[in-house]
Write a protein that holds these residues in place. Structure first.
Motif, short mmCIF file in Angstrom:
data_model
loop_
_atom_site.label_atom_id
_atom_site.label_comp_id
_atom_site.label_asym_id
_atom_site.label_seq_id
_atom_site.Cartn_x
_atom_site.Cartn_y
_atom_site.Cartn_z
N GLU A 60 0.80 -1.22 0.00
CA GLU A 60 0.00 0.00 0.00
C GLU A 60 0.83 1.28 0.00
O GLU A 60 0.47 2.26 -0.62
N TYR A 61 1.94 1.27 0.70
CA TYR A 61 2.75 2.47 0.79
C TYR A 61 4.21 2.09 1.03
O TYR A 61 4.54 0.96 1.38
N ASN A 97 2.36 6.96 -0.73
CA ASN A 97 1.37 6.07 -1.31
C ASN A 97 1.92 5.49 -2.62
O ASN A 97 2.37 6.22 -3.49
N ASN A 98 1.91 4.17 -2.73
CA ASN A 98 2.42 3.53 -3.95
C ASN A 98 1.36 3.62 -5.05
O ASN A 98 0.73 2.64 -5.43
N ASP A 99 1.20 4.84 -5.58
CA ASP A 99 0.15 5.07 -6.56
C ASP A 99 0.60 4.64 -7.96
O ASP A 99 0.84 5.45 -8.84
#
Length: 320
Positions: free
Chosen positions: A236-237, A271-273
């Protein structure tokens, strides 16, 4: 004008490529290629695009292609597309040999084509920040372990450790002058490896990679004068933490009465966007807008050559 793209190999990673391309502005996903009829049917149903059995069927339809097939097919497939004048994003590792990789680089440069290697870690936002913080590191320790043996044509060094080798080489900007490496084989493939690399600057890097660990971990810890940087990845991050003496302290090494040294910790969560989207957009922008590459093909070659050398030198851990 839209860029017509295709994807070769729609296993786990190739499917992600196809899904990202399908939603990327300025791009038209015109088809994928995979020998598995079940994967073909899944993509056709999910993305409503043609799926072919052979990569040759994408010729004449695409201007650029992602190749996410098994590594054993990379060289032949990438060469075919490059010789047809098609830009190529090639998932890591580039090829099974350094000679094959250099030949692909030669063809791409000769024809003025974009050849980009899919090192996705470069596109994490936390990694970009980390690059600005590293100054004369003493020790770097990378751990990339988990329980996933779906890749069966290469060992753990080329599959997993290469991510961290690439990152450390980019951080230090120098080649190691010596190394040791040990590992463990399961069913004929290296599934666990541990390497220690020493660099001319005096930095030492330690790498652990495993596909047979019951616990998952992806981290990079860097010790440098006065501070420790730590990068923790998860789904998620990514957290970047900085451990150092408090700002303004008269003596950063002052020991408290309990025998401990004062430490100030700063943490930033990113944030691993979708770093894959940033990677593919960079590939497209290089083609459409002439944007410069994030790294050079020589950087790609160095990471591959080092991974191949470590893999070849890997000595099995002796059972006790």
């Amino acid at each position: 004008m839209e860029l017509n793209v295709g994807v070769v190999g729609v296993g786990v990673m190739g499917t992600y490529h196809a899904q990202v391309y399908a939603g990327l502005p300025g791009v038209r996903l015109v088809g994928v290629a995979d020998p598995d009829p079940f994967r073909q049917a899944a993509i056709e149903q999910d993305l409503e695009i043609p799926a072919y059995s052979n990569p040759e069927e994408l010729l004449g339809r695409v201007q650029a292609v992602s190749i996410a097939s098994p590594t054993s097919h990379h060289y032949a497939q990438a060469r075919m597309f490059l010789e047809a004048g098609i830009h190529v994003l090639l998932e890591k590792p580039m090829t099974r040999t350094a000679h094959e990789a250099r030949e692909l680089v030669r063809i791409a440069e000769q024809r003025g084509l974009v050849l980009q290697v899919g090192h996705i870690v470069r596109f994490y936002r936390a990694v970009s920040d980390l690059m600005q913080l590293v100054r004369g590191p003493w020790v770097l320790e990378a751990r990339r372990v988990g329980n996933n043996r779906r890749i069966r044509d290469i060992g753990v060094v080329l599959d997993l450790m290469i991510h961290d080798l690439d990152l450390v080489l980019l951080l230090l900007k120098e080649r190691p002058n010596r190394y040791t490496v040990v590992g463990r084989q399961v069913d004929g493939l290296d599934e666990y490896a541990q390497a220690v690399l020493d660099f001319p600057s005096g930095a030492r890097a330690l790498f652990t990679a495993s596909r047979i660990s019951p616990m998952a971990e992806r981290s990079l810890t860097i010790t440098q004068p006065g501070e420790v940087l730590r990068l923790d990845f998860n789904s998620e991050y990514t957290e970047l933490s900085l451990h150092r003496a408090p700002l303004g302290a008269s003596d950063p090494d002052k020991v408290e009465p309990n025998g401990r040294t004062q430490v100030q910790v700063e943490r930033t969560a990113f944030n691993n966007d979708n770093p894959l989207r940033r990677q593919l957009k960079h590939f497209v922008d290089r083609i459409q807008k002439g944007e410069p590459p994030l790294v050079t093909l020589e950087d790609d070659l160095l990471a591959l050559e080092l991974a191949l050398e470590l893999s070849a030198a890997l000595q099995p851990v002796m059972a006790r």
